[in-house]
Design a protein around this motif. Structure first.
Motif, PDB file in Angstrom:
ATOM      1  N   ALA A 183       0.765  -1.111  -0.099  1.00  0.00           N
ATOM      2  CA  ALA A 183       0.135  -0.078  -0.003  1.00  0.00           C
ATOM      3  C   ALA A 183       0.816   1.174   0.060  1.00  0.00           C
ATOM      4  N   HIS A 184       1.997   1.157   0.489  1.00  0.00           N
ATOM      5  CA  HIS A 184       2.987   2.476   0.601  1.00  0.00           C
ATOM      6  C   HIS A 184       4.295   2.018   0.846  1.00  0.00           C
ATOM      7  N   THR A 185       5.197   2.960   0.191  1.00  0.00           N
ATOM      8  CA  THR A 185       6.712   2.691   0.758  1.00  0.00           C
ATOM      9  C   THR A 185       7.195   3.778   0.864  1.00  0.00           C
ATOM     10  N   SER A 186       8.257   3.760   1.787  1.00  0.00           N
ATOM     11  CA  SER A 186       9.050   4.920   2.186  1.00  0.00           C
ATOM     12  C   SER A 186      10.455   4.428   2.876  1.00  0.00           C
ATOM     13  N   ILE A 187      11.286   5.621   2.980  1.00  0.00           N
ATOM     14  CA  ILE A 187      12.542   5.010   3.406  1.00  0.00           C
ATOM     15  C   ILE A 187      13.084   6.082   4.339  1.00  0.00           C
ATOM     16  N   LEU A 188      13.767   5.582   5.458  1.00  0.00           N
ATOM     17  CA  LEU A 188      14.431   6.434   6.433  1.00  0.00           C
ATOM     18  C   LEU A 188      15.852   6.383   6.288  1.00  0.00           C
ATOM     19  N   ILE A 189      16.548   7.591   6.310  1.00  0.00           N
ATOM     20  CA  ILE A 189      17.921   7.520   5.795  1.00  0.00           C
ATOM     21  C   ILE A 189      18.722   8.263   7.080  1.00  0.00           C
ATOM     22  N   ASN A 190      19.753   7.556   7.630  1.00  0.00           N
ATOM     23  CA  ASN A 190      20.682   8.010   8.531  1.00  0.00           C
ATOM     24  C   ASN A 190      21.877   8.357   7.610  1.00  0.00           C
ATOM     25  N   GLY A 191      22.024   9.751   7.719  1.00  0.00           N
ATOM     26  CA  GLY A 191      23.393  10.222   7.067  1.00  0.00           C
ATOM     27  C   GLY A 191      23.935  11.061   7.958  1.00  0.00           C
ATOM     28  N   SER A 192      24.165  12.493   7.602  1.00  0.00           N
ATOM     29  CA  SER A 192      24.694  13.530   8.333  1.00  0.00           C
ATOM     30  C   SER A 192      23.366  14.010   9.222  1.00  0.00           C
ATOM     31  N   GLN A 193      22.240  13.468   8.708  1.00  0.00           N
ATOM     32  CA  GLN A 193      21.138  13.973   9.510  1.00  0.00           C
ATOM     33  C   GLN A 193      20.230  12.649   9.187  1.00  0.00           C
ATOM     34  N   ARG A 194      19.155  12.620  10.107  1.00  0.00           N
ATOM     35  CA  ARG A 194      18.127  11.572   9.726  1.00  0.00           C
ATOM     36  C   ARG A 194      17.072  11.780   9.090  1.00  0.00           C
ATOM     37  N   VAL A 195      16.449  11.529   8.090  1.00  0.00           N
ATOM     38  CA  VAL A 195      15.324  12.154   7.490  1.00  0.00           C
ATOM     39  C   VAL A 195      14.502  10.819   7.027  1.00  0.00           C
ATOM     40  N   ALA A 196      13.204  11.029   6.795  1.00  0.00           N
ATOM     41  CA  ALA A 196      12.322  10.078   6.079  1.00  0.00           C
ATOM     42  C   ALA A 196      11.865  10.475   4.824  1.00  0.00           C
ATOM     43  N   PHE A 197      12.274   9.855   3.607  1.00  0.00           N
ATOM     44  CA  PHE A 197      11.697  10.059   2.447  1.00  0.00           C
ATOM     45  C   PHE A 197      10.469   9.101   2.234  1.00  0.00           C
ATOM     46  N   ASP A 198       9.200  10.228   2.448  1.00  0.00           N
ATOM     47  CA  ASP A 198       7.829   9.586   2.617  1.00  0.00           C
ATOM     48  C   ASP A 198       6.959  10.042   1.086  1.00  0.00           C
ATOM     49  N   PRO A 199       7.286   9.494  -0.059  1.00  0.00           N
ATOM     50  CA  PRO A 199       6.677   9.918  -1.186  1.00  0.00           C
ATOM     51  C   PRO A 199       5.191   9.879  -1.174  1.00  0.00           C
ATOM     52  N   ALA A 200       4.514  11.120  -1.319  1.00  0.00           N
ATOM     53  CA  ALA A 200       2.965  11.173  -1.247  1.00  0.00           C
ATOM     54  C   ALA A 200       2.333  10.386  -0.087  1.00  0.00           C
ATOM     55  N   GLY A 201       3.164  10.542   1.014  1.00  0.00           N
ATOM     56  CA  GLY A 201       2.696  10.030   2.150  1.00  0.00           C
ATOM     57  C   GLY A 201       1.646  10.920   3.019  1.00  0.00           C
ATOM     58  N   SER A 202       1.076  10.270   4.129  1.00  0.00           N
ATOM     59  CA  SER A 202       0.006  11.020   4.816  1.00  0.00           C
ATOM     60  C   SER A 202       0.738  11.450   6.247  1.00  0.00           C
ATOM     61  N   PHE A 203       1.937  11.223   6.752  1.00  0.00           N
ATOM     62  CA  PHE A 203       2.321  11.545   7.922  1.00  0.00           C
ATOM     63  C   PHE A 203       2.567  12.930   8.061  1.00  0.00           C
TER      64      PHE A 203
END
Length: 205
Positions: free
Chosen positions: A60-80
């Motif tokens: 139903a949905h895909t997203s990715i959490l990235i931990n680099g120099s900062q931590r962000v979520a790439f939440d494409p067309a997400g509802s959060f």
């Protein structure tokens, strides 16, 4: 012809990718994004979230959490999304342990569960993924898996990532890469608007 093809895609996929339907144009200012930046002390890592139907098992949905120099979520067309959640286009900033926990629990409900897969990567790969995410324009409806797989496919060592609209394809690919595997089930109401209405983020520092 291209317009016709796009129209067909948008008609077919919303039923399959029902949680991937909120385009997020714009959002927080650059100043707000900078203030919300959170650096996690864990290793460089990609964490793939796949939301699966409890009834059919379909993605139903895909997203990715990235931990680099900062931590962000790439939440494409997400509802959060919430006024107190700092997001710009489809990137959610300030992903502290609390916010990550809220994010996963937000998506797990009586109709869907969340598969969480973690892959350790080099600092260079994590930073490249981070830059691709923060510079990515807002994603169109039903393109969550396609845009996430396209981002992953640009990373060194991930060039063979499947380019697909189907969340399970990328989930299976991460499994083949040796990612850890965890499922999160919760059985609260399918109406997550109430969760966001009561949401109070705690940005640990």
């Amino acid at each position: 012809m291209a317009r016709f093809f796009k129209a067909v895609i948008l008609l077919v996929f919303p039923l399959l990718l029902s949680a991937c339907t909120v385009p997020n144009q714009g959002g927080a200012s650059l100043e707000e994004v900078q203030r919300a930046a959170y650096k996690h002390d864990g290793p460089p890592k990609l964490t793939l979230f796949t939301m699966l139907s409890n009834r059919s098992g379909s993605g139903a949905h895909t997203s990715i959490l990235i931990n680099g120099s900062q931590r962000v979520a790439f939440d494409p067309a997400g509802s959060f999304r919430h006024p107190q959640i700092v997001s710009r286009n489809d990137t959610v900033y300030g992903m502290t342990p609390y916010l990550v926990d809220q994010y996963t629990r937000f998506h797990a409900r009586e109709t869907y569960h969340v598969v969480i897969q973690e892959l350790l990567v080099s600092p260079e790969v994590a930073e490249m993924a981070l830059q691709l995410a923060v510079n990515h324009p807002a994603v169109s409806q039903s393109y969550c898996a396609k845009s996430t797989s396209a981002l992953v496919g640009q990373l060194p060592g991930f060039e063979d990532a499947p380019q697909s609209f189907y969340p399970r394809k990328l989930m299976d690919y991460f499994a083949e890469k040796g990612a850890t595997f965890e499922r999160l089930y919760e059985y609260d109401s399918d109406d997550k608007s109430k969760v966001l209405a009561a949401f109070v983020p705690e940005y640990e520092r």
